[in-house]
Design an enzyme around this catalytic site. Structure first.
Site, mmCIF file in Angstrom:
data_model
loop_
_atom_site.group_PDB
_atom_site.id
_atom_site.type_symbol
_atom_site.label_atom_id
_atom_site.label_comp_id
_atom_site.label_asym_id
_atom_site.label_seq_id
_atom_site.Cartn_x
_atom_site.Cartn_y
_atom_site.Cartn_z
ATOM 1 N N LYS A 22 79.524 52.583 30.881
ATOM 2 C CA LYS A 22 80.214 51.548 31.649
ATOM 3 C C LYS A 22 79.225 50.588 32.316
ATOM 4 C CE LYS A 22 83.069 52.731 35.156
ATOM 5 N NZ LYS A 22 83.124 51.946 36.411
ATOM 6 N N SER A 23 78.180 51.132 32.915
ATOM 7 C CA SER A 23 77.202 50.285 33.599
ATOM 8 C C SER A 23 76.527 49.318 32.637
ATOM 9 C CB SER A 23 76.140 51.158 34.282
ATOM 10 O OG SER A 23 76.707 51.967 35.286
ATOM 11 N N ARG A 27 76.812 45.029 32.229
ATOM 12 C CA ARG A 27 75.608 44.210 32.292
ATOM 13 C C ARG A 27 75.389 43.430 30.993
ATOM 14 N NH1 ARG A 27 75.440 48.076 35.892
ATOM 15 N NH2 ARG A 27 74.089 47.975 37.736
ATOM 16 N N GLY A 94 84.148 47.584 41.170
ATOM 17 C CA GLY A 94 83.129 47.234 42.149
ATOM 18 C C GLY A 94 81.901 46.612 41.500
ATOM 19 N N SER A 168 71.654 52.117 45.818
ATOM 20 C CA SER A 168 72.825 51.575 45.143
ATOM 21 C C SER A 168 72.386 50.615 44.054
ATOM 22 C CB SER A 168 73.736 50.843 46.132
ATOM 23 O OG SER A 168 74.717 50.091 45.452
ATOM 24 N N GLN A 170 74.307 48.773 42.351
ATOM 25 C CA GLN A 170 75.083 47.539 42.483
ATOM 26 C C GLN A 170 74.429 46.584 43.467
ATOM 27 O OE1 GLN A 170 79.075 48.716 43.434
ATOM 28 N NE2 GLN A 170 79.490 49.545 41.398
ATOM 29 N N ASP A 319 78.279 59.739 40.471
ATOM 30 C CA ASP A 319 79.592 59.625 39.843
ATOM 31 C C ASP A 319 80.063 60.925 39.216
ATOM 32 O OD1 ASP A 319 80.055 56.996 40.536
ATOM 33 O OD2 ASP A 319 79.154 56.186 38.721
ATOM 34 N N LYS A 346 83.736 55.065 47.308
ATOM 35 C CA LYS A 346 84.099 54.901 45.900
ATOM 36 C C LYS A 346 85.563 54.490 45.795
ATOM 37 C CE LYS A 346 80.145 55.984 43.980
ATOM 38 N NZ LYS A 346 79.435 55.065 43.061
ATOM 39 N N ARG A 350 85.923 60.185 47.918
ATOM 40 C CA ARG A 350 85.867 61.327 46.997
ATOM 41 C C ARG A 350 85.486 62.639 47.668
ATOM 42 N NH1 ARG A 350 83.336 58.170 41.731
ATOM 43 N NH2 ARG A 350 85.325 57.278 41.027
#
Length: 433
Positions: A22-23, A27, A94, A168, A170, A319, A346, A350
């Site tokens: 996903k990351s 990108r 996010g 992080s 992000q 995650d 998140k 969580r």
């Protein structure tokens, strides 16, 4: 609302190709949109979050053709994005909101508003707003920019030095993307130990970015054609593969292999944690796929033991903690998760939601401010809510594979965010869902 019932299967067997990471999928679309040229992305994750990124970039004038797990991007160049005619909807993603805020902050003269669903609008954004403002970004939003919607007025940003207070990817990526079009170099220190997909991909696209120890330094480019387009095959997502690793480790008769999984050192924390717990796992066929290491991971039925998970490993498995909590619930002894306060920011809190679900399955669990303590035992089936959190829905499914009776999961459609084929794969390997 979709409801799924899980009955414990007698055995689990199979070879699984998990969805693209996903990351990296995010990108690949974002960065190629800023490039001069065209790029083909294969094994792209077609989940809801990544589709949000595509929709936002299209709204900024980028031509993107998307068919299943194949994407073709025609970049507009570093300064070629168009001002959007409407609000940019990032959905539940996010990554989309935070990385795109970094990109737009440096698009001089542009105005844009970014928002998302109720969950995304409740997540903290000050973590990107404050450092971007330190680079000269003009940002506003609810509660002074602490929450989305975020308003961005593109400006000519300057470089400088910034010490990251949290690990992080992000936040780190938002700053690096903002600095691409800046007037001077940006140096990041502190907690730069989050995922490094941004640094790897930008370097492969010709951007002057160097990592030395905990220091990351990006120098803006004045060369036309930089970033250059980058076609790539997205490796399998280790955060998705981790559900099958835990499933095989906790089930009494299992052997599962996930092929072509990203083995970037910043992403292998779950494998290390499972090894510490005594999991029977092997890695084979290790190779490079572009700028990322990949390999095949096989896990077999194991006798797990409780461990302590904290410190520097946390950013590399943040995650995966929901499903590692299931492994801990099936292990002998106690497991302590600490230094994971990031879990509270998140899709759900969580720490609270995982603890509540484990308690419903009759597991002894004690939530703390930055993690939880779990005493291994025997899971009992229960009715569990996903809380619209994809990783929770999948974690409860894995728990149901070994629970003493049926497990019912409400809001099961949440898996579509990162793993649209999850329920089909579960059936194929022997799980009765």
């Amino acid at each position: 609302m979709t409801i799924v019932t899980i009955a414990p299967p007698q055995r689990l067997r199979g070879t699984i190709e998990v969805p693209g990471d996903k990351s990296i999928s995010h990108r690949a679309v974002l960065f190629n949109s800023l490039a001069d040229g065209e790029a083909d992305i294969t094994h792209f994750l077609p989940g809801a979050d990544c589709r949000s990124t595509i929709a936002c970039m299209r709204a900024l004038g980028v031509t993107i053709n998307h068919d299943g797990d194949s994407v073709h991007v025609i970049g507009r160049g570093l300064h070629g994005l168009q001002e959007p005619a409407d609000i940019l909807d990032c959905g539940n993603s996010g990554t989309t909101l935070r990385l795109l805020t970094g990109i737009l902050a440096g698009q001089e003269g542009m105005f844009a508003v970014l928002t998302g669903d109720a969950s995304l609008r409740s997540r903290p954004q000050k973590r990107i707003v404050a450092p971007l403002r330190a680079l000269g970004a003009v940002l506003d939003g609810r509660k002074g920019g602490e929450l989305a919607p975020l308003g961005v007025r593109g400006a000519r940003l300057h470089g400088g030095a910034y010490e990251l207070p949290i690990a992080s990817a992000q936040v780190k990526s938002a700053l690096l993307l903002a600095a691409l079009a800046g007037t001077g170099p940006l140096t990041l220190t502190g907690r730069t130990d989050g995922r490094d997909h941004t640094e790897r991909m930008l370097a492969a696209m010709g951007v002057d970015i160097v990592t030395e120890g905990v220091t990351v330094r990006l120098t803006p480019t004045t060369h036309p054609g930089i970033p250059k387009s980058l076609s790539l095959h997205v490796p399998g997502d280790p955060s998705s593969a981790a559900f099958w690793w835990v499933a095989a480790a906790i089930h009494p008769d299992a052997e599962l292999t996930t092929v072509g999984v990203c083995l970037n050192p910043s992403r292998t924390g779950a494998l290390e944690a499972l090894r510490m717990m005594g999991a029977d796992l092997t890695i084979s066929n290790e190779r490079m796929a572009g700028s990322e290491p990949v390999g095949d991971v096989t896990v077999r039925s194991s006798r797990l033991r409780g461990i302590e998970i904290g410190g520097s490993i946390i950013p590399r498995l943040i995650d995966e903690i929901p499903v590692l909590a299931i492994a801990a619930a099936c292990a002998t002894g106690d497991t302590l998760v600490r230094d994971a306060q990031e879990l509270r920011a998140k899709e759900t809190d969580r720490i609270a939601t995982v603890a509540h679900g484990l308690d419903a399955m009759r597991v002894t669990v004690e939530p703390t401010g930055d993690g939880m303590g779990i005493t291994g035992g025997r899971l009992r089936g229960a009715t569990l809510a996903s809380h619209e959190d994809h990783r929770l829905a999948m974690a409860w499914a894995i728990a149901g594979l070994v629970a003493s009776n049926e497990t019912i999961i409400t809001g099961a459609e949440a898996v579509d965010v990162s793993y649209p084929g999850f329920w089909e794969t579960l059936k194929q390997i022997g799980g009765d869902a």
